[in-house]
Design an enzyme around this catalytic site. Sequence first.
Site: not given
Ligand code: NAD
Length: 309
Positions: A152, A235, A259, A264, A283
Site C-alpha cells: 500500500i 489497523r 479509518d 470496531e 474501515h
Molecule cells: P504489506 O505486508 O505489503 O506491508 C507491510 C510492511 O510493513 C512490510 O514492508 C513490513 O516490512 C513493514 N513492517 C512490519 N513491521 C514494521 C515496523 N515495526 N516498522 C515499520 N515497518 C514495518 O502490507 P500492506 O498490503 O501494505 O497493508 C498494510 C496494512 O494495511 C495491513 O495491516 C492491512 O491490514 C491494512 N489494510 C487496511 C485496509 C483498510 O480497508 N483500512 C485495507 C487493506 C489493508
Amino acid sequence: MKVLITEVIWDQGITTLQEEGIEVYYDKDLWAKRETLLEIVKDFDAIIVRNQTKVDQELLIECTKLKVIGRLGVGLDNIDVVKAKEKGIHVVMARHANATSVAEYVMAAILSAKRPIHEANEDVKNGYWDRRKHTGEELYQKTIGLIGLGEIAHRVAKRATAFGMEVIGYDPFITEYDHIVAETGVRIKSSLDEILVNSDFISIHVPLTPSTKDLISTQQLKSMKPSAFLINTSRGGIIDEKALCDSLMNHEIAGVFLDVLESEPVDPSNKLLDFKNAIFSPHIAGLTTESQIRISLLVAKEVGKLLKG
Ligand code: NAD
C-alpha cells in the site's frame, strides 16, 4: 463440487465459480446464523468468508470434506489457520487486491486536510462567501512520511510523488535496493523518529503485530510537527488512542484521519469522537466497487483452481 459463501461477494465471483461447474450456496448473512452454519458446512468442499465468519476449531471439526477456505480480503484473524493446515485445508486470500483503493483513500485524506472543500461548501450553502477563510495549502513540496513500506505504501508513494511531494519512509525490513525505492524515489530513514520529526503527513502501513502495537504513543506524537496530520488505514491498536486523545487536547498535532480503531464499530463513548480535527470512516479505505470485484474474482478463481486440482 460445492462452495458455501457466508458473507457478501460480488456477482462476478459467483459467476466465475458457476462457470467452472461448481455449485454455489450463497447466504450473505450466514456468518450470523452459527447453528445453521455448523449444521450445513459439512456438505461443502470449500467455504468463502470475509472477516465475520468464525472459521474456528469448532467449525473445522464439522468439516470432513473441506479442501479450501477462501478469504475475501486480507487478514486471517477469524480463521484458525493452524488447525486448517493440520487438516490439509488450503487457505487463500486476496492479498493486495485493495491496495490501490487504500492508497487513493490516503490521497483523499491528505488533500481534504489542506483543501477541505466540504467545509467551504457548507459555508456557501449557509450564505457565507468568505474566500480568505478557505485559503488552502498545496501538497507540492510537502513531506509525507510512510511507516511501513509494503504494497500500500508503494502505491501511496507513487501518487504522492506525482503531486511533487517529498516521500520518506521507515521500514526496518526493506533496503535501499528494494523496488519501492527505485520506482518512487522514497528516501528511507533509519529510525521512526526521523519520519515523525520531518513529516507534514504521516501515513501508517504496517500490520498489527506485538511489535507494532502502540507503535504511535505519547512520545511519538510529541515528536510530530504541530502542523502535521496522522493517517491510519492500517489497523486499530497501532496508535495508542488514549495518547492520541491527549495529543489532540494539547494541540500537539493538527489532526488525524482514522479509518480503523482499537474497537470496531466505534464505541460511542470513545473520546476521540469529540475532536473536530479527528476525522473518522468505518474501515472503508479498501472498500471500493473495483476492489470488491477484483477480490471476488481473485478468490473465486483461486478456490476453483484448488478444487479442480
Ligand atoms: P504489506 O505486508 O505489503 O506491508 C507491510 C510492511 O510493513 C512490510 O514492508 C513490513 O516490512 C513493514 N513492517 C512490519 N513491521 C514494521 C515496523 N515495526 N516498522 C515499520 N515497518 C514495518 O502490507 P500492506 O498490503 O501494505 O497493508 C498494510 C496494512 O494495511 C495491513 O495491516 C492491512 O491490514 C491494512 N489494510 C487496511 C485496509 C483498510 O480497508 N483500512 C485495507 C487493506 C489493508
